[in-house]
Scaffold this motif. Structure first.
Motif, PDB file in Angstrom:
ATOM      1  N   TRP A  70      -3.549  -7.110  13.131  1.00 25.79           N
ATOM      2  CA  TRP A  70      -2.784  -7.438  11.810  1.00 25.79           C
ATOM      3  C   TRP A  70      -2.206  -6.405  11.567  1.00 25.79           C
ATOM      4  CZ3 TRP A  70      -1.894 -12.145  13.060  1.00 25.79           C
ATOM      5  CH2 TRP A  70      -3.231 -13.067  13.797  1.00 25.79           C
ATOM      6  N   LEU A  71      -3.240  -4.997  10.832  1.00 26.21           N
ATOM      7  CA  LEU A  71      -2.426  -3.967  11.209  1.00 26.21           C
ATOM      8  C   LEU A  71      -1.390  -2.965  10.661  1.00 26.21           C
ATOM      9  CD1 LEU A  71      -3.059  -2.106   8.096  1.00 26.21           C
ATOM     10  CD2 LEU A  71      -4.606  -0.507   9.773  1.00 26.21           C
ATOM     11  N   LEU A 128       6.061  -3.118  10.198  1.00 21.48           N
ATOM     12  CA  LEU A 128       7.472  -3.068   8.660  1.00 21.48           C
ATOM     13  C   LEU A 128       6.593  -2.702   7.801  1.00 21.48           C
ATOM     14  CD1 LEU A 128       6.159  -7.055   9.174  1.00 21.48           C
ATOM     15  CD2 LEU A 128       8.469  -5.813  10.009  1.00 21.48           C
ATOM     16  N   LEU A 129       5.966  -1.799   7.443  1.00 19.41           N
ATOM     17  CA  LEU A 129       5.955  -1.631   5.715  1.00 19.41           C
ATOM     18  C   LEU A 129       5.781   0.242   6.168  1.00 19.41           C
ATOM     19  CD1 LEU A 129       3.877  -4.277   4.523  1.00 19.41           C
ATOM     20  CD2 LEU A 129       5.904  -3.828   4.210  1.00 19.41           C
ATOM     21  N   LEU A 130       5.030   0.586   7.188  1.00 19.52           N
ATOM     22  CA  LEU A 130       4.021   1.688   6.449  1.00 19.52           C
ATOM     23  C   LEU A 130       4.871   3.321   7.725  1.00 19.52           C
ATOM     24  CD1 LEU A 130       1.181   1.777   7.938  1.00 19.52           C
ATOM     25  CD2 LEU A 130       1.533   1.738   5.121  1.00 19.52           C
ATOM     26  N   PRO A 131       5.945   4.414   7.181  1.00 20.58           N
ATOM     27  CA  PRO A 131       6.238   5.231   7.658  1.00 20.58           C
ATOM     28  C   PRO A 131       6.267   5.963   9.007  1.00 20.58           C
ATOM     29  CG  PRO A 131       5.087   6.416   5.815  1.00 20.58           C
ATOM     30  CD  PRO A 131       5.276   4.910   5.595  1.00 20.58           C
ATOM     31  N   ALA A 177      -8.970  -9.753   5.359  1.00 16.72           N
ATOM     32  CA  ALA A 177      -9.364  -9.293   4.323  1.00 16.72           C
ATOM     33  C   ALA A 177      -8.744  -7.201   4.605  1.00 16.72           C
ATOM     34  CB  ALA A 177     -10.815  -9.416   3.906  1.00 16.72           C
ATOM     35  N   TRP A 178     -10.146  -7.046   5.902  1.00 16.39           N
ATOM     36  CA  TRP A 178     -10.302  -5.549   5.720  1.00 16.39           C
ATOM     37  C   TRP A 178      -8.639  -4.985   6.191  1.00 16.39           C
ATOM     38  CZ3 TRP A 178     -13.210  -4.135  11.035  1.00 16.39           C
ATOM     39  CH2 TRP A 178     -13.034  -2.507  11.089  1.00 16.39           C
ATOM     40  N   ALA A 179      -7.882  -5.801   7.136  1.00 20.30           N
ATOM     41  CA  ALA A 179      -6.655  -5.469   6.915  1.00 20.30           C
ATOM     42  C   ALA A 179      -5.742  -4.875   5.652  1.00 20.30           C
ATOM     43  CB  ALA A 179      -6.036  -5.937   8.182  1.00 20.30           C
ATOM     44  N   GLY A 180      -6.293  -6.100   4.486  1.00 24.13           N
ATOM     45  CA  GLY A 180      -5.736  -6.130   3.107  1.00 24.13           C
ATOM     46  C   GLY A 180      -5.625  -4.507   2.149  1.00 24.13           C
ATOM     47  N   ILE A 181      -6.975  -4.405   2.795  1.00 23.22           N
ATOM     48  CA  ILE A 181      -7.673  -2.982   2.530  1.00 23.22           C
ATOM     49  C   ILE A 181      -7.624  -1.590   2.824  1.00 23.22           C
ATOM     50  CG2 ILE A 181     -10.062  -1.392   2.286  1.00 23.22           C
ATOM     51  CD1 ILE A 181     -11.366  -4.560   1.856  1.00 23.22           C
ATOM     52  N   ALA A 182      -6.982  -1.970   4.314  1.00 20.16           N
ATOM     53  CA  ALA A 182      -6.534  -0.473   4.649  1.00 20.16           C
ATOM     54  C   ALA A 182      -4.793  -0.548   4.019  1.00 20.16           C
ATOM     55  CB  ALA A 182      -6.402  -0.451   5.987  1.00 20.16           C
ATOM     56  N   ILE A 200      -5.556   9.694   6.576  1.00 14.93           N
ATOM     57  CA  ILE A 200      -4.576  11.479   7.281  1.00 14.93           C
ATOM     58  C   ILE A 200      -4.504  11.105   8.078  1.00 14.93           C
ATOM     59  CG2 ILE A 200      -6.378  12.884   5.452  1.00 14.93           C
ATOM     60  CD1 ILE A 200      -7.656  13.316   7.945  1.00 14.93           C
ATOM     61  N   TYR A 201      -4.671   9.705   9.033  1.00 19.18           N
ATOM     62  CA  TYR A 201      -3.931   9.611   9.487  1.00 19.18           C
ATOM     63  C   TYR A 201      -3.075   8.484  10.235  1.00 19.18           C
ATOM     64  CZ  TYR A 201      -7.234  13.160  12.364  1.00 19.18           C
ATOM     65  OH  TYR A 201      -7.741  14.162  12.345  1.00 19.18           O
ATOM     66  N   ARG A 202      -2.311   7.762  11.052  1.00 16.98           N
ATOM     67  CA  ARG A 202      -1.531   6.801  11.339  1.00 16.98           C
ATOM     68  C   ARG A 202      -2.748   5.659  11.496  1.00 16.98           C
ATOM     69  NH1 ARG A 202       2.741   8.203  15.986  1.00 16.98           N
ATOM     70  NH2 ARG A 202       4.287   9.466  14.887  1.00 16.98           N
ATOM     71  N   ALA A 203      -2.314   4.929  10.253  1.00 11.33           N
ATOM     72  CA  ALA A 203      -2.774   2.973   9.786  1.00 11.33           C
ATOM     73  C   ALA A 203      -3.627   2.482  11.570  1.00 11.33           C
ATOM     74  CB  ALA A 203      -2.099   3.079   9.183  1.00 11.33           C
ATOM     75  N   ASN A 204      -2.346   2.504  12.633  1.00 12.99           N
ATOM     76  CA  ASN A 204      -2.555   1.765  14.025  1.00 12.99           C
ATOM     77  C   ASN A 204      -3.668   2.601  14.749  1.00 12.99           C
ATOM     78  OD1 ASN A 204      -0.709   3.494  13.895  1.00 12.99           O
ATOM     79  ND2 ASN A 204       0.353   2.192  15.508  1.00 12.99           N
ATOM     80  N   ALA A 205      -3.180   4.008  14.710  1.00 15.57           N
ATOM     81  CA  ALA A 205      -4.158   4.481  15.491  1.00 15.57           C
ATOM     82  C   ALA A 205      -5.767   4.471  15.060  1.00 15.57           C
ATOM     83  CB  ALA A 205      -3.617   6.586  15.230  1.00 15.57           C
TER      84      ALA A 205
END
Length: 303
Positions: free
Chosen positions: A122-123, A129-132, A177-182, A253-258
């Motif tokens: 989900w993240l 879609l949302l993160l550079p 909810a966890w993905a929403g926090i991130a 500091i790191y890419r969210a999906n990583a």
């Protein structure tokens, strides 16, 4: 918003350690539910974790009122915005653990853990879609599919099959909810707030709300013993305070999906710990799952 860096060796090592703690933590929650009501246990964990965090801040001389970040429009506007998003993050944190603790009370650790640790899917899709700089190319999408397939494979043989539809739904709600926090930590004004302050919002709000609503979910105590008490303290110190502080720092500091991709390790690590500590059987699927998860993480973190 600046682009985050790709994963390096230090970050990977810390995330593997965090994934191990998370895998073990699911077992600890399940055991500790034998002594405390699930929501009450979650509230105690947040309350004790908040105490540990405040003690750490006091030790470092950081317990005084924090200065607001550099304003976007005016200091007042920025401060109110930070508080608002801190409240949102804290309520998401609360919802995550209401759902997770009840799910673990209703269903097996392996089943809940696989659903809960689907968060990177989900993240990563939201990040696309949302993160550079976090768009998913074909190779990274393949990595996500392989990693998820590995986790599913690890829990296909569930032994007694103690599953619960409500537990599955709650575990899914917890991971959303966890993905929403991130996402809050990356897309809102909280992105300019130090991780320790974000965690303070989450623990303070969740402790207050969870303890307030816990009587609505049945008896608070279920004949707790020393093992149950130790389990709650472990969760508060190793997970709720120091562990999540590490995770929030890494996501900053790191890419969210990583970062999120490493949570695929938690269910497999939980299975291995069950084999080592509880003499549970590890089926051949689990060894195959380990390989799939490892390959998936490599592909997700490819530049």
């Amino acid at each position: 918003m600046s682009e985050k860096r790709t994963m390096d060796g230090l970050g990977a090592a810390m995330l593997i350690g965090f994934s191990g703690l998370m895998g073990f933590n699911q077992v600890v929650i399940k055991v500790s539910n034998g002594g405390f009501g699930p929501v009450f246990q979650a509230g105690l964990r947040s309350l004790i974790g908040l105490g540990v965090l405040l003690a750490w801040l006091a030790f470092r001389g950081q317990l005084k009122r924090a200065s607001p970040p550099a304003p976007v429009q005016t200091p007042t506007h920025w401060t109110r915005s930070v508080h608002l998003w801190g409240l949102v993050s804290g309520l998401l944190f609360t919802a995550e653990f209401v759902c997770l603790y009840i799910a673990l009370d209703l269903s097996s650790v392996s089943r809940v853990t696989i659903i809960f640790n689907s968060m990177p899917v989900w993240l990563a899709l939201a990040g696309h879609l949302l993160l550079p700089g976090e768009r998913l190319n074909t190779l990274r999408m393949l990595g996500l599919v392989l990693a998820m397939g590995g986790v599913v494979l690890a829990v296909l043989h569930r032994g007694s099959g103690d599953a619960s539809l409500l537990g599955d739904v709650l575990a899914l709600a917890a991971t959303l909810a966890w993905a929403g926090i991130a996402l809050c930590a990356r897309l809102s004004p909280l992105s300019a707030v130090p991780p320790i302050r974000q965690l303070t919002y989450q623990l303070a709000i969740s402790a207050l709300v969870l303890l307030a609503i816990s009587p609505l979910f049945g008896p608070l105590l279920r004949a707790p013993n020393a093992l149950h008490i130790f389990g709650v303290v472990f969760q508060a110190v190793a997970i709720a305070s120091l562990g999540y502080l590490l995770w929030l720092w890494l996501i900053s500091i790191y890419r969210a999906n990583a970062v999120a991709s490493f949570s695929f390790l938690s269910p497999v690590i939980a299975a291995i710990l069950g084999w080592l500590l509880l003499d549970e059987v590890i089926y051949p699927q689990v060894w195959a799952a380990l390989a799939l998860v490892a390959v998936g993480i490599v592909l997700i973190n490819r530049k």
